[in-house]
Design a protein around this motif. Structure first.
Motif, short mmCIF file in Angstrom:
data_model
loop_
_atom_site.label_atom_id
_atom_site.label_comp_id
_atom_site.label_asym_id
_atom_site.label_seq_id
_atom_site.Cartn_x
_atom_site.Cartn_y
_atom_site.Cartn_z
N UNK A 31 44.65 68.72 28.26
CA UNK A 31 43.87 67.51 28.04
C UNK A 31 44.11 66.50 29.16
N UNK A 32 45.35 66.42 29.65
CA UNK A 32 45.64 65.50 30.74
C UNK A 32 44.89 65.89 32.00
N UNK A 33 44.74 67.18 32.22
CA UNK A 33 44.00 67.66 33.39
C UNK A 33 42.54 67.22 33.32
N UNK A 34 41.93 67.39 32.15
CA UNK A 34 40.53 66.99 31.99
C UNK A 34 40.39 65.48 32.13
N UNK A 35 41.35 64.74 31.58
CA UNK A 35 41.27 63.28 31.62
C UNK A 35 41.35 62.75 33.05
N UNK A 36 42.02 63.47 33.95
CA UNK A 36 42.13 63.03 35.33
C UNK A 36 40.80 63.03 36.06
N UNK A 42 36.10 59.43 33.25
CA UNK A 42 36.11 58.44 32.19
C UNK A 42 36.38 59.01 30.80
N UNK A 43 36.74 60.28 30.70
CA UNK A 43 37.05 60.89 29.41
C UNK A 43 38.53 60.66 29.10
N UNK A 44 38.81 60.23 27.88
CA UNK A 44 40.18 59.99 27.44
C UNK A 44 40.41 60.70 26.11
N UNK A 45 41.67 61.03 25.84
CA UNK A 45 42.02 61.77 24.63
C UNK A 45 43.16 61.10 23.90
#
Length: 405
Positions: free
Chosen positions: A383-388, A391-394
């Motif tokens: 999830x941290x990889x995608x958030x980087x 503008x997507x946050x988890x």
């Protein structure tokens, strides 16, 4: 993972018999927060077992643990203990490229190692409840009489007798069928259904020698022997097929896959079908297949390698596009791989594999994602990889993930 499974996987590792799926399951577990409170007990059992008659020292434990995390013989995608994964997030105005370095060895490894080598204590209850591990080889076979068996609980080299057939679980965990010695000529078709849950996948060899890999949350219904004029199976979910040539009494038997309102006839061998996301996507890797609707006026479409059909059942339409099959088939090789996928498609795949629930706060109308990452990363790293990427946050609370803009 329970103690017996962990012990079994360690024994398989020490005997150099781990399958790729077993390897990744062991590796991902050792990187998880749940590892600490089981490792000592397992080592005590192995130390007194016949496979490990000599005492295991602290240095031995550290060395074997480090070897497992760093060994890449059964994991071609992991050439080093660190892995760099590039993700791209695009919208109508801009493209942002972010490279995320996922450390397999780092703070997480040091923390787990320290807990392991120190005297054992039970892991805090709230940490165990929060842990979310990747999926693994999990499935059930449902028989025609409604009874079922849990394949995860069966040991390798197990044979189950069901009338005129035998179901065999091999050492690699796969399932295949063979006729029993007393098989008769009963022509009444008998069906089995193999079902993978969320967080599960499985491989089955059909009675004709065809191999099918089932992704998470998928079911496949098939006859236990082929005596009809066609070989017909029914799929719901996603599966990768490698179809064998098969003849009965000198006559070639076509292979048919029914997926909702779509019928696929195999004219070649290797393809992937995905019936998630409100459509049926068929990607041809090798050979040739024909797809058509079971009802309606759509004409049949023939696919050739590196082509993909998308069937919109609501409109009864087929769209054929050229593709790189890598994206559609990456899941079978232990990866998530997306090409301009929406966040809902990305999180749908993650939810099925990690068995988590996803909620959305936002519209996410202009975002698409592309990239590849291992299915066996810890979920928070993933999830941290995608958030980087933008503008997507988890926000994760146990098995619930909130996706926010």
């Amino acid at each position: 993972m329970d103690k017996e499974e962990l012990k079994y996987l360690f024994e398989r590792y020490q005997q150099h018999q781990c399958t790729p799926a077993e390897w990744e399951r062991l590796r991902s577990f050792l990187e998880s927060d749940d590892a600490a409170h089981l490792l000592g007990d397992v080592w005590d059992d192995l130390q007194h077992g016949e496979h490990d008659p000599h005492p295991v020292t602290t240095a031995d434990r550290e060395r074997i643990y480090r070897n497992i995390l760093e060994d890449h013989r059964l994991s071609p995608g992991r050439e080093k203990p660190t892995k760099i994964v590039a993700w791209y997030r695009n919208n109508t105005a801009w493209m942002r490229i972010a490279a995320a370095v996922l450390l397999v060895l780092g703070i997480g490894w040091a923390a787990v190692k320290q807990q392991w080598l120190l005297p054992r204590h039970a892991a805090p209850a709230h940490l165990s409840a929060q842990a979310v591990l990747p999926g693994g080889e999990r499935a059930r076979i449902i028989f025609d009489d409604g009874t079922a068996i849990d394949l995860e609980k069966m040991k390798g080299d197990t044979v189950i007798h069901r009338g005129a057939i035998q179901i065999v679980k091999g050492k690699d965990g796969s399932i295949h069928y063979r006729p029993a010695a007393t098989a008769g000529g009963d022509s009444k078709p008998v069906y089995n259904t193999i079902v993978t849950p969320r967080g599960g996948e499985y491989q089955v060899e059909l009675p004709d020698g065809s191999h099918v890999w089932l992704n998470a949350q998928t079911s496949l219904r098939y006859p236990v022997s082929f005596h009809e004029k066609v070989r017909q199976v029914e799929l719901d979910g996603e599966a990768y097929f490698d179809v064998a040539k098969y003849s009965l009494n000198g006559q070639h038997l076509p292979f048919i896959v029914i997926t909702h309102n779509q019928q696929l006839e195999v004219l070649g061998t290797i393809f992937n079908i995905n019936s998630f996301n409100n459509s049926i996507t068929t990607t041809l890797v090798e050979g040739k297949v024909k797809v058509q609707a079971l009802s309606g006026s759509s004409e049949a479409k023939v696919l050739r390698p590196n082509e993909q059909s998308v069937y919109q059942e609501q409109h009864n339409t087929f769209t054929i596009i050229p593709v790189d099959p890598l994206y559609a088939t990456a899941w079978r090789n232990g990866n998530f791989s997306f090409n301009r996928a929406s966040i809902r498609e990305v999180m749908g795949s993650i939810a099925r594999w990690y068995d988590v629930d996803v909620e959305y706060k936002g519209r996410f109308t202009n975002s698409v994602f592309s990239g590849t990452i291992s299915k066996f990363e810890q979920i928070d790293k993933l999830l941290a990889t995608i958030a980087l990427t933008g503008d997507i946050h988890f926000k994760r609370e146990g098995r619930r993930i909130l996706v926010m803009e």
